[in-house]
Design an enzyme around this catalytic site. Structure first.
Site, PDB file in Angstrom:
ATOM      1  CE  LYS A  95       5.627 -49.004  73.229  1.00 54.09           C
ATOM      2  NZ  LYS A  95       6.270 -47.850  73.082  1.00 54.09           N
TER       3      LYS A  95
ATOM      4  CG  ASP B 109       6.619 -48.405  69.575  1.00 60.24           C
ATOM      5  OD1 ASP B 109       7.406 -47.601  70.486  1.00 60.24           O
ATOM      6  OD2 ASP B 109       7.042 -49.674  69.434  1.00 60.24           O
TER       7      ASP B 109
HETATM    8  P1  NDP Z   1       8.505 -47.174  62.718  1.00 62.50           P
HETATM    9  O1  NDP Z   1       7.514 -48.399  62.403  1.00 62.50           O
HETATM   10  O2  NDP Z   1       8.097 -45.947  62.290  1.00 62.50           O
HETATM   11  O3  NDP Z   1       9.898 -47.635  62.133  1.00 62.50           O
HETATM   12  C1  NDP Z   1      10.948 -48.840  62.611  1.00 62.50           C
HETATM   13  C2  NDP Z   1      11.979 -48.636  61.696  1.00 62.50           C
HETATM   14  O4  NDP Z   1      12.996 -49.691  62.654  1.00 62.50           O
HETATM   15  C3  NDP Z   1      11.797 -49.237  60.393  1.00 62.50           C
HETATM   16  O5  NDP Z   1      12.768 -48.726  59.671  1.00 62.50           O
HETATM   17  C4  NDP Z   1      12.033 -50.595  60.750  1.00 62.50           C
HETATM   18  O6  NDP Z   1      12.213 -51.536  59.639  1.00 62.50           O
HETATM   19  C5  NDP Z   1      13.359 -50.745  61.656  1.00 62.50           C
HETATM   20  N1  NDP Z   1      13.210 -52.149  62.525  1.00 62.50           N
HETATM   21  C6  NDP Z   1      12.061 -52.230  63.336  1.00 62.50           C
HETATM   22  N2  NDP Z   1      12.444 -53.675  63.664  1.00 62.50           N
HETATM   23  C7  NDP Z   1      13.385 -54.113  63.407  1.00 62.50           C
HETATM   24  C8  NDP Z   1      14.606 -55.063  63.419  1.00 62.50           C
HETATM   25  N3  NDP Z   1      13.969 -55.797  64.343  1.00 62.50           N
HETATM   26  N4  NDP Z   1      15.523 -54.798  62.968  1.00 62.50           N
HETATM   27  C9  NDP Z   1      16.100 -53.931  62.200  1.00 62.50           C
HETATM   28  N5  NDP Z   1      15.208 -53.024  61.900  1.00 62.50           N
HETATM   29  C10 NDP Z   1      13.872 -52.785  62.583  1.00 62.50           C
HETATM   30  O7  NDP Z   1       8.710 -47.223  64.160  1.00 62.50           O
HETATM   31  P2  NDP Z   1       9.249 -45.703  65.004  1.00 62.50           P
HETATM   32  O8  NDP Z   1      10.407 -45.053  64.318  1.00 62.50           O
HETATM   33  O9  NDP Z   1       8.191 -44.937  65.558  1.00 62.50           O
HETATM   34  O10 NDP Z   1      10.071 -46.285  66.462  1.00 62.50           O
HETATM   35  C11 NDP Z   1      11.254 -46.891  66.126  1.00 62.50           C
HETATM   36  C12 NDP Z   1      12.219 -46.860  67.751  1.00 62.50           C
HETATM   37  O11 NDP Z   1      11.676 -45.815  68.602  1.00 62.50           O
HETATM   38  C13 NDP Z   1      11.275 -48.088  68.529  1.00 62.50           C
HETATM   39  O12 NDP Z   1      12.366 -48.613  69.411  1.00 62.50           O
HETATM   40  C14 NDP Z   1      10.152 -47.351  69.418  1.00 62.50           C
HETATM   41  O13 NDP Z   1       9.816 -47.956  70.480  1.00 62.50           O
HETATM   42  C15 NDP Z   1      11.126 -46.171  69.446  1.00 62.50           C
HETATM   43  N6  NDP Z   1      10.054 -44.932  69.828  1.00 62.50           N
HETATM   44  C16 NDP Z   1       9.318 -44.337  69.102  1.00 62.50           C
HETATM   45  C17 NDP Z   1       8.554 -43.166  69.382  1.00 62.50           C
HETATM   46  C18 NDP Z   1       7.443 -42.705  68.516  1.00 62.50           C
HETATM   47  O14 NDP Z   1       7.113 -41.639  68.852  1.00 62.50           O
HETATM   48  N7  NDP Z   1       7.127 -43.236  67.225  1.00 62.50           N
HETATM   49  C19 NDP Z   1       8.601 -42.698  70.887  1.00 62.50           C
HETATM   50  C20 NDP Z   1       9.825 -43.121  71.431  1.00 62.50           C
HETATM   51  C21 NDP Z   1      10.508 -44.169  71.150  1.00 62.50           C
HETATM   52  P3  NDP Z   1      11.364 -52.448  58.829  1.00 62.50           P
HETATM   53  O15 NDP Z   1      10.455 -51.665  58.063  1.00 62.50           O
HETATM   54  O16 NDP Z   1      12.193 -53.444  57.914  1.00 62.50           O
HETATM   55  O17 NDP Z   1      10.627 -53.134  59.893  1.00 62.50           O
END
Ligand code: NDP
Length: 452
Positions: free
Chosen positions: A130, A170
């Protein structure tokens, strides 16, 4: 846990915490896995003799580096970059890159540790890694993001490669960032290889990679629901996040007949009592991915929906199924109690470690369906693995072909959870099942390969 396992876990954790002070997310992730696998190791003492767990929690390599860049006004900024190369026993390191202000070594190590077991569960040959930076793309221009990505890759490129370490996206790293990172990698190394996944469809990306994590989580939830003779049809679903995973989980759940009523970001959440439809999901994708807006703007477009701010989370909304898809530790013990009191009977994690240990304990005590992210969000990395295969073969599969493989992999992961996680009273402990199934393959590969 019997006495031996409890003593082993306590002793191990005391040493781990002393050796890695302050890394609370990493401690949390290790404790969870250790609690599941300690009884298994007791039954197979060669794993204890080989000090497999002691070796697994020590990353094979941690790279930390300076990332200097200039903003549009010419001011200089310095961020910190990371790549944790955790475990390469079953394949090249593989795992996403996160750009978010909260990124630190603990978060990188917890994610790389989780990734090792998740990648093993997919059955594809991928080790765990990671990376990321404490840089936040939010509010930055495309030109600033490009300069940051180029500086980040200028250092990272010497540590990665298609047979060494294959990063992906991510939080904060989507198609735009992967494009800039890949462009700089290609320029510096003078080679066009599948070293990053999540690439654009016109230049080596796989169909369905953007959708894969959210869709895969829904395929996994379908399997969970089927163990109780249930489906998504007619169920109310609450989802957190509004990024890549949340958007596609919402889309697939809706297409499977559910009424999806919430999405969120770090500022708050929206509740749409009518549920999302194709048009509303398309609007959310446009809002978040094209114009990079905030989720609260949804209510301007759809005034029947309500927005609640101040960082509130959607867990008090009554639902049958909850899918936390934002970030780690976003659903705590209190929120779990509220979900249970409102009749929620299935929690499928789309994010990595979104439920706190107290929340997991509450779900398991209530014997509801609960799956950890390392099982239910593995569809993303699995499809990255499929992207790597297509790149190596210089081929491109149709979305039907990729979807069929994704679906099969999620079913297989579910079957592995049942095999190792079914308890005496027939309750399926998905945490235990996923941890043991993921662990066995990596542990045996480490034993086979000797003390390296
Ligand atoms: P994105 O950046 O596309 O979206 C993240 C979302 O989560 C946004 O809506 C963001 O809001 C919100 N968010 C982030 N940090 C916080 C926080 N501290 N408190 C509240 N909301 C928060 O990321 P992904 O959708 O790709 O990833 C989301 C999760 O899924 C993560 O845990 C990631 O590790 C996991 N994941 C992702 C994969 C992928 O293929 N993308 C694969 C497997 C797991 P804001 O805009 O306000 O920050």
């Amino acid at each position: 846990m019997d006495n031996f396992a409890k003593k082993y876990v306590d002793g191990f954790m005391t040493e781990l915490i002393a050796k890695n002070p302050g890394e609370t997310e990493f401690h949390q992730a290790v404790r969870e896995v250790l609690t599941s696998v300690a009884p298994y190791m007791q039954a197979y003492p060669y794993l204890l003799d080989n000090k497999i767990m002691e070796r697994m929690v020590e990353p094979e390599r941690v790279i930390m580096f300076r990332v200097p860049w200039t903003d549009d006004k010419g001011e200089i900024h310095v961020n910190r970059g990371y790549r944790v190369q955790m475990n390469s026993a079953i394949g090249p390191y593989k795992g996403g890159i996160r750009f978010h202000a909260s990124v630190n070594l603990s978060i990188m190590k917890f994610l790389a540790f989780e990734q090792t077991f998740k990648n093993s569960l997919t059955t594809l040959p991928m080790g765990g890694g990671k990376g990321g930076s404490d840089f936040s793309p939010r509010g930055r221009s495309d030109a600033e993001v490009m300069r940051f990505c180029q500086s980040f890759m200028t250092e990272l490129q010497r540590h990665i490669g298609q047979d060494t370490d294959v990063p992906a996206g991510d939080i904060g790293v989507g198609g735009r960032e992967i494009g800039y990172l890949f462009g700089q990698y290609k320029r510096l190394r003078d080679e066009f290889t599948g070293t990053l996944t999540g690439k654009g469809l016109g230049w080596g990306g796989s169909l369905l990679r953007p959708e894969a994590t959210g869709y895969g989580a829904c395929y996994f939830a379908q399997e969970m629901l089927a163990t109780r003779g249930e489906t998504f049809e007619g169920k109310t679903v609450v989802i957190s996040g509004s990024g890549n995973v949340a958007q596609h989980a919402a889309e697939k759940a809706m297409r499977l007949g559910a009424k999806v009523v919430t999405l969120s970001d770090s500022d708050g959440f929206i509740y749409d009592p009518d549920g999302f439809n194709e048009e509303k999901i398309a609007y959310v994708k446009h809002l978040k991915n094209a114009i990079r807006g905030r989720i609260k703007e949804y209510v301007k477009q759809y005034p029947n929906a309500q927005y609640t701010g101040e960082g509130t989370k959607p867990w008090a909304v009554k639902c049958d199924i909850a899918m936390p898809c934002a970030t780690q530790n976003e659903l705590n013990g209190e929120a779990a109690k509220v979900l249970l009191a409102n009749g929620c009977f299935c929690v499928t994690e789309g994010a990595n470690m979104p439920c706190t240990p107290e929340a997991i304990e509450a779900f398991q005590a209530a014997k509801i369906l609960y799956s950890p992210g390392k099982a239910s969000n593995a569809g993303g990395v699995a499809t990255s693995g499929l992207e790597m295969s297509q790149n190596s073969m210089r081929q491109k599969w149709t979305s039907e072909e990729v979807d069929a493989q994704l679906h099969r992999i999620m079913k297989d992961i579910h079957a592995a959870c049942i095999k190792y996680g079914t308890e005496e009273d027939r309750y399926i402990n998905y945490v235990k099942g996923a941890n043991i199934a993921g662990f066995i393959k990596v542990a045996n590969a480490m034993v086979d390969q000797g003390l390296v």
